[in-house]
Design a protein around this motif. Structure first.
Motif, PDB file in Angstrom:
ATOM      1  N   GLY A   1       0.817  -1.200   0.000  1.00  0.00           N
ATOM      2  CA  GLY A   1       0.000   0.000   0.000  1.00  0.00           C
ATOM      3  C   GLY A   1       0.851   1.249   0.000  1.00  0.00           C
ATOM      4  N   ILE A   2       0.197   2.378  -0.092  1.00  0.00           N
ATOM      5  CA  ILE A   2       0.888   3.664  -0.067  1.00  0.00           C
ATOM      6  C   ILE A   2       0.740   4.228   1.333  1.00  0.00           C
ATOM      7  CG2 ILE A   2       0.973   5.968  -1.063  1.00  0.00           C
ATOM      8  CD1 ILE A   2      -0.421   4.718  -3.525  1.00  0.00           C
ATOM      9  N   HIS A   3       1.829   4.469   1.997  1.00  0.00           N
ATOM     10  CA  HIS A   3       1.791   4.914   3.378  1.00  0.00           C
ATOM     11  C   HIS A   3       2.006   6.422   3.455  1.00  0.00           C
ATOM     12  CE1 HIS A   3       1.847   0.748   4.648  1.00  0.00           C
ATOM     13  NE2 HIS A   3       2.871   0.548   3.829  1.00  0.00           N
ATOM     14  N   LEU A   4       1.293   7.059   4.391  1.00  0.00           N
ATOM     15  CA  LEU A   4       1.408   8.502   4.526  1.00  0.00           C
ATOM     16  C   LEU A   4       2.747   8.936   5.094  1.00  0.00           C
ATOM     17  CD1 LEU A   4      -2.140   9.483   5.820  1.00  0.00           C
ATOM     18  CD2 LEU A   4      -1.262   9.513   3.506  1.00  0.00           C
ATOM     19  N   ASP A   5       3.522   7.979   5.662  1.00  0.00           N
ATOM     20  CA  ASP A   5       4.809   8.382   6.211  1.00  0.00           C
ATOM     21  C   ASP A   5       5.916   8.341   5.164  1.00  0.00           C
ATOM     22  OD1 ASP A   5       5.733   5.251   7.867  1.00  0.00           O
ATOM     23  OD2 ASP A   5       4.823   5.673   5.930  1.00  0.00           O
ATOM     24  N   GLU A   6       5.592   7.966   3.912  1.00  0.00           N
ATOM     25  CA  GLU A   6       6.585   8.034   2.852  1.00  0.00           C
ATOM     26  C   GLU A   6       6.750   9.478   2.425  1.00  0.00           C
ATOM     27  OE1 GLU A   6       5.222   5.514  -0.211  1.00  0.00           O
ATOM     28  OE2 GLU A   6       5.658   3.664   0.850  1.00  0.00           O
ATOM     29  N   HIS A   7       7.975   9.857   2.065  1.00  0.00           N
ATOM     30  CA  HIS A   7       8.231  11.235   1.670  1.00  0.00           C
ATOM     31  C   HIS A   7       7.747  11.474   0.248  1.00  0.00           C
ATOM     32  CE1 HIS A   7      10.417  12.561   5.175  1.00  0.00           C
ATOM     33  NE2 HIS A   7      11.036  11.395   5.201  1.00  0.00           N
ATOM     34  N   LEU A   8       7.135  12.634   0.038  1.00  0.00           N
ATOM     35  CA  LEU A   8       6.784  13.031  -1.310  1.00  0.00           C
ATOM     36  C   LEU A   8       8.057  13.430  -2.039  1.00  0.00           C
ATOM     37  CD1 LEU A   8       3.767  15.354  -0.483  1.00  0.00           C
ATOM     38  CD2 LEU A   8       3.621  13.225  -1.721  1.00  0.00           C
ATOM     39  N   PRO A   9       8.093  13.282  -3.364  1.00  0.00           N
ATOM     40  CA  PRO A   9       9.254  13.783  -4.101  1.00  0.00           C
ATOM     41  C   PRO A   9       9.436  15.281  -3.872  1.00  0.00           C
ATOM     42  CG  PRO A   9       7.833  12.451  -5.502  1.00  0.00           C
ATOM     43  CD  PRO A   9       7.091  12.657  -4.222  1.00  0.00           C
ATOM     44  N   VAL A  10      10.674  15.731  -3.874  1.00  0.00           N
ATOM     45  CA  VAL A  10      10.960  17.140  -3.584  1.00  0.00           C
ATOM     46  C   VAL A  10      10.284  18.061  -4.585  1.00  0.00           C
ATOM     47  CG1 VAL A  10      12.819  18.838  -3.440  1.00  0.00           C
ATOM     48  CG2 VAL A  10      13.133  16.588  -2.454  1.00  0.00           C
ATOM     49  N   ASP A  11      10.174  17.607  -5.862  1.00  0.00           N
ATOM     50  CA  ASP A  11       9.595  18.463  -6.887  1.00  0.00           C
ATOM     51  C   ASP A  11       8.083  18.280  -7.027  1.00  0.00           C
ATOM     52  OD1 ASP A  11       9.748  15.914  -7.813  1.00  0.00           O
ATOM     53  OD2 ASP A  11      10.369  16.447  -9.848  1.00  0.00           O
ATOM     54  N   HIS A  12       7.464  17.490  -6.154  1.00  0.00           N
ATOM     55  CA  HIS A  12       6.007  17.318  -6.200  1.00  0.00           C
ATOM     56  C   HIS A  12       5.339  18.646  -5.849  1.00  0.00           C
ATOM     57  CE1 HIS A  12       1.998  15.774  -5.319  1.00  0.00           C
ATOM     58  NE2 HIS A  12       2.352  14.658  -5.931  1.00  0.00           N
ATOM     59  N   SER A  13       4.204  18.944  -6.508  1.00  0.00           N
ATOM     60  CA  SER A  13       3.548  20.242  -6.293  1.00  0.00           C
ATOM     61  C   SER A  13       3.104  20.417  -4.846  1.00  0.00           C
ATOM     62  CB  SER A  13       2.343  20.373  -7.231  1.00  0.00           C
ATOM     63  OG  SER A  13       1.430  19.301  -7.018  1.00  0.00           O
ATOM     64  N   LEU A  14       2.633  19.340  -4.199  1.00  0.00           N
ATOM     65  CA  LEU A  14       2.244  19.445  -2.794  1.00  0.00           C
ATOM     66  C   LEU A  14       3.455  19.728  -1.920  1.00  0.00           C
ATOM     67  CD1 LEU A  14      -0.365  16.577  -2.296  1.00  0.00           C
ATOM     68  CD2 LEU A  14      -0.783  19.032  -2.295  1.00  0.00           C
ATOM     69  N   SER A  15       4.556  19.057  -2.204  1.00  0.00           N
ATOM     70  CA  SER A  15       5.770  19.272  -1.422  1.00  0.00           C
ATOM     71  C   SER A  15       6.231  20.716  -1.541  1.00  0.00           C
ATOM     72  CB  SER A  15       6.875  18.325  -1.884  1.00  0.00           C
ATOM     73  OG  SER A  15       8.026  18.470  -1.075  1.00  0.00           O
ATOM     74  N   ARG A  16       6.165  21.252  -2.745  1.00  0.00           N
ATOM     75  CA  ARG A  16       6.553  22.668  -2.938  1.00  0.00           C
ATOM     76  C   ARG A  16       5.660  23.575  -2.121  1.00  0.00           C
ATOM     77  NH1 ARG A  16       7.293  21.220  -8.431  1.00  0.00           N
ATOM     78  NH2 ARG A  16       5.270  22.090  -8.952  1.00  0.00           N
ATOM     79  N   PHE A  17       4.353  23.291  -2.090  1.00  0.00           N
ATOM     80  CA  PHE A  17       3.417  24.124  -1.317  1.00  0.00           C
ATOM     81  C   PHE A  17       3.765  24.084   0.164  1.00  0.00           C
ATOM     82  CE2 PHE A  17      -0.551  24.906   0.945  1.00  0.00           C
ATOM     83  CZ  PHE A  17      -1.002  26.057   0.311  1.00  0.00           C
ATOM     84  N   TYR A  18       4.017  22.881   0.714  1.00  0.00           N
ATOM     85  CA  TYR A  18       4.362  22.758   2.129  1.00  0.00           C
ATOM     86  C   TYR A  18       5.670  23.490   2.434  1.00  0.00           C
ATOM     87  CZ  TYR A  18       1.048  18.861   1.757  1.00  0.00           C
ATOM     88  OH  TYR A  18      -0.054  18.093   1.507  1.00  0.00           O
ATOM     89  N   ARG A  19       6.638  23.386   1.519  1.00  0.00           N
ATOM     90  CA  ARG A  19       7.931  24.028   1.729  1.00  0.00           C
ATOM     91  C   ARG A  19       7.803  25.546   1.716  1.00  0.00           C
ATOM     92  NH1 ARG A  19      12.501  20.709  -0.181  1.00  0.00           N
ATOM     93  NH2 ARG A  19      13.246  22.437  -1.432  1.00  0.00           N
ATOM     94  N   VAL A  20       7.024  26.078   0.766  1.00  0.00           N
ATOM     95  CA  VAL A  20       6.839  27.529   0.678  1.00  0.00           C
ATOM     96  C   VAL A  20       6.138  28.050   1.934  1.00  0.00           C
ATOM     97  CG1 VAL A  20       5.579  29.345  -0.548  1.00  0.00           C
ATOM     98  CG2 VAL A  20       6.897  27.662  -1.832  1.00  0.00           C
ATOM     99  N   GLY A  21       5.094  27.329   2.374  1.00  0.00           N
ATOM    100  CA  GLY A  21       4.382  27.753   3.581  1.00  0.00           C
ATOM    101  C   GLY A  21       5.279  27.773   4.797  1.00  0.00           C
ATOM    102  N   ALA A  22       6.069  26.706   4.975  1.00  0.00           N
ATOM    103  CA  ALA A  22       6.987  26.648   6.119  1.00  0.00           C
ATOM    104  C   ALA A  22       8.037  27.745   6.023  1.00  0.00           C
ATOM    105  CB  ALA A  22       7.653  25.280   6.179  1.00  0.00           C
ATOM    106  N   GLY A  23       8.544  27.987   4.819  1.00  0.00           N
ATOM    107  CA  GLY A  23       9.576  29.005   4.642  1.00  0.00           C
ATOM    108  C   GLY A  23       9.078  30.409   4.934  1.00  0.00           C
ATOM    109  N   LEU A  24       7.885  30.737   4.445  1.00  0.00           N
ATOM    110  CA  LEU A  24       7.339  32.080   4.676  1.00  0.00           C
ATOM    111  C   LEU A  24       7.080  32.344   6.158  1.00  0.00           C
ATOM    112  CD1 LEU A  24       4.826  32.456   1.687  1.00  0.00           C
ATOM    113  CD2 LEU A  24       6.986  33.674   2.019  1.00  0.00           C
ATOM    114  N   MET A  25       6.445  31.387   6.820  1.00  0.00           N
ATOM    115  CA  MET A  25       6.165  31.558   8.243  1.00  0.00           C
ATOM    116  C   MET A  25       7.455  31.558   9.061  1.00  0.00           C
ATOM    117  SD  MET A  25       2.974  32.030   8.318  1.00  0.00           S
ATOM    118  CE  MET A  25       2.784  32.080  10.091  1.00  0.00           C
ATOM    119  N   GLY A  26       8.420  30.729   8.657  1.00  0.00           N
ATOM    120  CA  GLY A  26       9.703  30.714   9.349  1.00  0.00           C
ATOM    121  C   GLY A  26      10.436  32.029   9.210  1.00  0.00           C
TER     122      GLY A  26
END
Length: 201
Positions: free
Chosen positions: A26-51
């Motif tokens: 199965g696909i587990h939620l604890d697997e890392h998304l690829p760095v270039d995945h659009s969702l991963s980019r969204f999470y990274r941008v959000g964390a970066g802006l707030m940080g």
């Protein structure tokens, strides 16, 4: 030659009949998304802006050399602060930068956890506003900022993970609907032998 080629596939097909249950991966939620995945980019941008916002607030507070537990009404960017709140803001900001660098599910989960922490902090400090235990020099504007920052972080963490109408290539949708994913994959794989047979003719 032909029998030799077909022999491994027959042996492979006979494998499940020997009583060894096959476990579907199965696909587990604890697997890392690829760095270039659009969702991963969204999470990274959000964390970066707030940080970045929290780092700037904390550094400006330290530059002003405000006392560690001072409650004298020193402000940075319209928010009350003291040395303790400045250092705490820098630590949380750096943690969000770590989430931005790692990305994937780590950034998503970190955003959600810190968002909940900010909202809880807003409620706790609201109760401590007029008491001697207001060590972080919170005022009402700080409480409101804590609520807003918490909601933003939760939005940055939950986007594409808990919302409805997710596309079928979304890893979280695939994790929740493994049977439908298998059916869709079988549909796309099934026509391939016919196409290759037509090419041979």
């Amino acid at each position: 030659m032909a029998t030799h080629v077909m022999h491994p596939s027959r042996r492979h097909k006979a494998g499940p009949a020997r009583g060894k249950p096959t476990r579907r991966k199965g696909i587990h939620l604890d697997e890392h998304l690829p760095v270039d995945h659009s969702l991963s980019r969204f999470y990274r941008v959000g964390a970066g802006l707030m940080g970045l916002l929290l780092l700037a607030f904390g550094i400006l507070g330290l530059i002003d050399r405000i006392g560690f537990f001072d409650t004298g009404g020193d402000t940075v960017g319209g928010l009350n602060t003291n040395g303790a709140l400045s250092i705490l803001s820098i630590c949380v900001g750096l943690l969000l930068f770590v989430g931005m660098v790692i990305g994937g599910n780590f950034a998503s989960t970190l955003n959600m956890v810190l968002g909940i922490a900010f909202i809880l902090s807003g409620f706790v400090n609201l109760a401590l506003l007029d008491t001697g235990m207001n060590f972080l020099a919170f005022q009402m504007q700080n409480v409101l900022f804590s609520f807003v920052a918490g909601l933003l972080l939760m939005m940055f963490g939950m986007y594409g993970r808990v919302s409805g109408g997710l596309p079928h290539d979304n890893p979280y949708w695939r994790a929740r609907h493994p049977e439908q994913v298998s059916r869709e994959e079988r549909r796309t794989i099934a026509p391939m032998p016919e196409v290759s047979k037509a090419k041979r003719l």
